[in-house]
Design a protein around this motif. Structure first.
Motif, PDB file in Angstrom:
ATOM      1  N   ASP A   1       0.806  -1.224   0.000  1.00 49.98           N
ATOM      2  CA  ASP A   1       0.000   0.000   0.000  1.00 49.98           C
ATOM      3  C   ASP A   1       0.838   1.272   0.000  1.00 49.98           C
ATOM      4  N   ASP A   2       1.888   1.332   0.816  1.00 47.24           N
ATOM      5  CA  ASP A   2       2.663   2.575   0.885  1.00 47.24           C
ATOM      6  C   ASP A   2       3.348   2.880  -0.443  1.00 47.24           C
ATOM      7  N   LEU A   3       3.819   1.872  -1.144  1.00 48.80           N
ATOM      8  CA  LEU A   3       4.427   2.083  -2.458  1.00 48.80           C
ATOM      9  C   LEU A   3       3.361   2.426  -3.499  1.00 48.80           C
TER      10      LEU A   3
ATOM     11  N   ILE B   1       0.589   4.029  -2.987  1.00 42.93           N
ATOM     12  CA  ILE B   1       0.200   5.430  -2.778  1.00 42.93           C
ATOM     13  C   ILE B   1       1.189   6.356  -3.468  1.00 42.93           C
ATOM     14  N   CYS B   2       2.481   6.096  -3.288  1.00 43.43           N
ATOM     15  CA  CYS B   2       3.518   6.924  -3.931  1.00 43.43           C
ATOM     16  C   CYS B   2       3.383   6.877  -5.454  1.00 43.43           C
TER      17      CYS B   2
ATOM     18  N   GLN C   1       0.259   8.793  -6.673  1.00 44.48           N
ATOM     19  CA  GLN C   1       0.443  10.239  -6.559  1.00 44.48           C
ATOM     20  C   GLN C   1       1.347  10.762  -7.670  1.00 44.48           C
TER      21      GLN C   1
ATOM     22  N   ASN D   1      -5.192   5.206   1.612  1.00 48.58           N
ATOM     23  CA  ASN D   1      -4.805   6.006   2.775  1.00 48.58           C
ATOM     24  C   ASN D   1      -5.586   5.597   4.019  1.00 48.58           C
TER      25      ASN D   1
ATOM     26  N   THR E   1      -4.165   2.244   5.385  1.00 50.15           N
ATOM     27  CA  THR E   1      -2.842   2.278   6.007  1.00 50.15           C
ATOM     28  C   THR E   1      -2.836   2.967   7.361  1.00 50.15           C
ATOM     29  N   THR E   2      -3.949   3.553   7.760  1.00 49.70           N
ATOM     30  CA  THR E   2      -3.977   4.211   9.064  1.00 49.70           C
ATOM     31  C   THR E   2      -4.604   3.324  10.121  1.00 49.70           C
TER      32      THR E   2
END
Length: 114
Positions: free
Chosen positions: A81-83, A85-86, A89, A110, A113-114
């Motif tokens: 997920d974090d990759l 999102i990058c 964007q 987002n 991931t929280t």
């Protein structure tokens, strides 16, 4: 890891980006069956794949198999997920098929991931 991520229902998988030559796709969808994740059908994932691989081009395969693939079936490489999102964007300001789809995917990722 290459997997068969997306449910085979047209409304659950969305192509978010297609390269100008049509050879590379980024898609969002819900994981099909992931034995390590009991919530897989409810978790949005971002997958990438070459719709036309180098091997397809070299061997002039029609229809192309793409990459990744397993046992002659197309697969998707699922991004963390974090990759994801990058990546989303970054491509958001480039020509894409569905900018609203990218916005929606970013919002869900987002939240996940929280």
């Amino acid at each position: 890891m290459a997997t068969f991520p997306f449910n085979n229902f047209p409304d659950t998988q969305k192509i978010l980006y297609e390269s100008a030559d049509g050879a590379f796709h980024i898609a969002s969808g819900y994981d099909k069956e992931d034995p390590q994740n009991e919530n897989a059908p409810k978790v949005l994932s971002i997958g990438i794949r070459w719709v036309v691989s180098r091997n397809d081009n070299q061997q002039n395969k029609k229809p192309s198999l793409g990459y990744p693939n397993a046992h002659s079936k197309p697969c998707w490489f699922i991004l963390p997920d974090d990759l994801a999102i990058c990546l989303l964007q970054c491509i958001k300001n480039n020509p894409v098929i569905d900018k609203s789809g990218i916005d929606k995917a970013l919002q869900i990722l987002n939240q996940q991931t929280t």
